[in-house]
Design an enzyme around this catalytic site. Sequence first.
Site, short mmCIF file in Angstrom:
data_model
loop_
_atom_site.label_atom_id
_atom_site.label_comp_id
_atom_site.label_asym_id
_atom_site.label_seq_id
_atom_site.Cartn_x
_atom_site.Cartn_y
_atom_site.Cartn_z
N ASP A 30 9.25 -2.46 7.88
CA ASP A 30 8.73 -1.54 6.88
C ASP A 30 9.61 -0.29 6.76
OD1 ASP A 30 6.72 -3.27 6.31
OD2 ASP A 30 5.11 -2.10 7.24
N GLY A 31 10.24 0.13 7.85
CA GLY A 31 11.14 1.28 7.78
C GLY A 31 12.34 1.02 6.88
N ASN A 38 4.98 6.25 1.19
CA ASN A 38 3.94 6.41 2.21
C ASN A 38 3.28 7.78 2.17
OD1 ASN A 38 3.96 3.87 3.32
ND2 ASN A 38 5.04 4.43 5.19
N ASP A 98 -1.36 21.24 13.12
CA ASP A 98 0.02 20.88 13.44
C ASP A 98 0.75 20.40 12.20
OD1 ASP A 98 -0.53 21.54 16.03
OD2 ASP A 98 -0.40 19.50 16.82
N THR A 119 -1.95 3.38 6.15
CA THR A 119 -1.83 2.61 7.40
C THR A 119 -0.68 3.12 8.27
OG1 THR A 119 -0.47 0.97 6.24
CG2 THR A 119 -2.83 0.52 6.42
N ALA A 120 -0.03 4.21 7.85
CA ALA A 120 1.12 4.73 8.59
C ALA A 120 0.72 6.00 9.36
CB ALA A 120 2.27 4.98 7.61
N TYR A 121 1.45 7.09 9.17
CA TYR A 121 1.20 8.32 9.92
C TYR A 121 -0.23 8.81 9.72
CZ TYR A 121 2.23 13.05 11.73
OH TYR A 121 2.23 14.23 12.44
N SER A 181 -2.60 7.20 12.11
CA SER A 181 -2.49 7.67 13.50
C SER A 181 -3.09 9.07 13.66
CB SER A 181 -1.02 7.68 13.95
OG SER A 181 -0.28 8.65 13.24
#
Length: 289
Positions: free
Chosen positions: A68-69, A148, A178, A189-191, A194
């Site tokens: 994906d990257g 994304n 932050d 579904t990425a950063y 998380s």
Amino acid sequence: MATVGLVVHEHRPEAADLAREAARWLTMGKHRVRLPKDDAENVGLPEFGCLPEELGDGLDLAVTLGGDGTILRAVSLVSRQGVPLLGVNLGRLGYLADLEPEGLTDALQRVIAGDYVIEERMMLSVFVQRAGEPPVIPVVEGDMWALNEVVVERPAAGHTVHVAVEVEDRFWTTYAADGLIVATPTGSTAYAFSAGGPIVSPNVRALIMTPVSAHMPFDRSLIVDARDAVRIEVTDRPATVVIDGREVGVLEKGDAIICTEAPGSARFVSLGPRDFYGILKTKFGVADR
């Protein structure tokens, strides 16, 4: 005759091998091959190298060899030209690169023959507004696109960022955190995931705003209609802007970014139904009954 671009993961030998194999197959069929210059040199195909900004010009298809990257990098190179992407997965299970290496030749035959459909994925348009500039949202010029997410985050450990957020010219709140993520459904579904954000179907058109380690009572995600503009202004110390994992600049006090739905989409080649929920179940080990 088709012109096919290859975007290759630089640290995976199997990606280089597959790039050379694909280039041989394509050139034997009298098709044109093009790679970003660094990729071409890394895989031993310097004769096919071009400047990265020229990759998408007249390109019929971009093939990504990695995960994906690698797809995110390809999107940044060819999305504005509307070039469709075919992702070959050479790593862990991804959300976007779902074609296995052994299926590449057959996939290329099908795509060149026109036997495929296009899946459109919403993208973000991100415009930087410097302090004192008029609050005008441009349509295209001066913006950057993200598949994304865009993140406004602290440049170093030990400090938070303070950002004032407006939605459709109406003040929402000031975050102390932050960082603050504005993600697309694809980026959910990425950063953003998380950081505790929700998973959103890629068929939905929305902006998902999620604070990272918020130092305030309200620390939940906010899902905004894709037609609404989100403006994020730095109210204190400088903050870094990161788009799809790439640092693109620094915002000083009074600077802002404006996030809207991009006027174009990322276009993915689909050779069959893409089972988003099946991928989720496999990724997270969700059990069947």
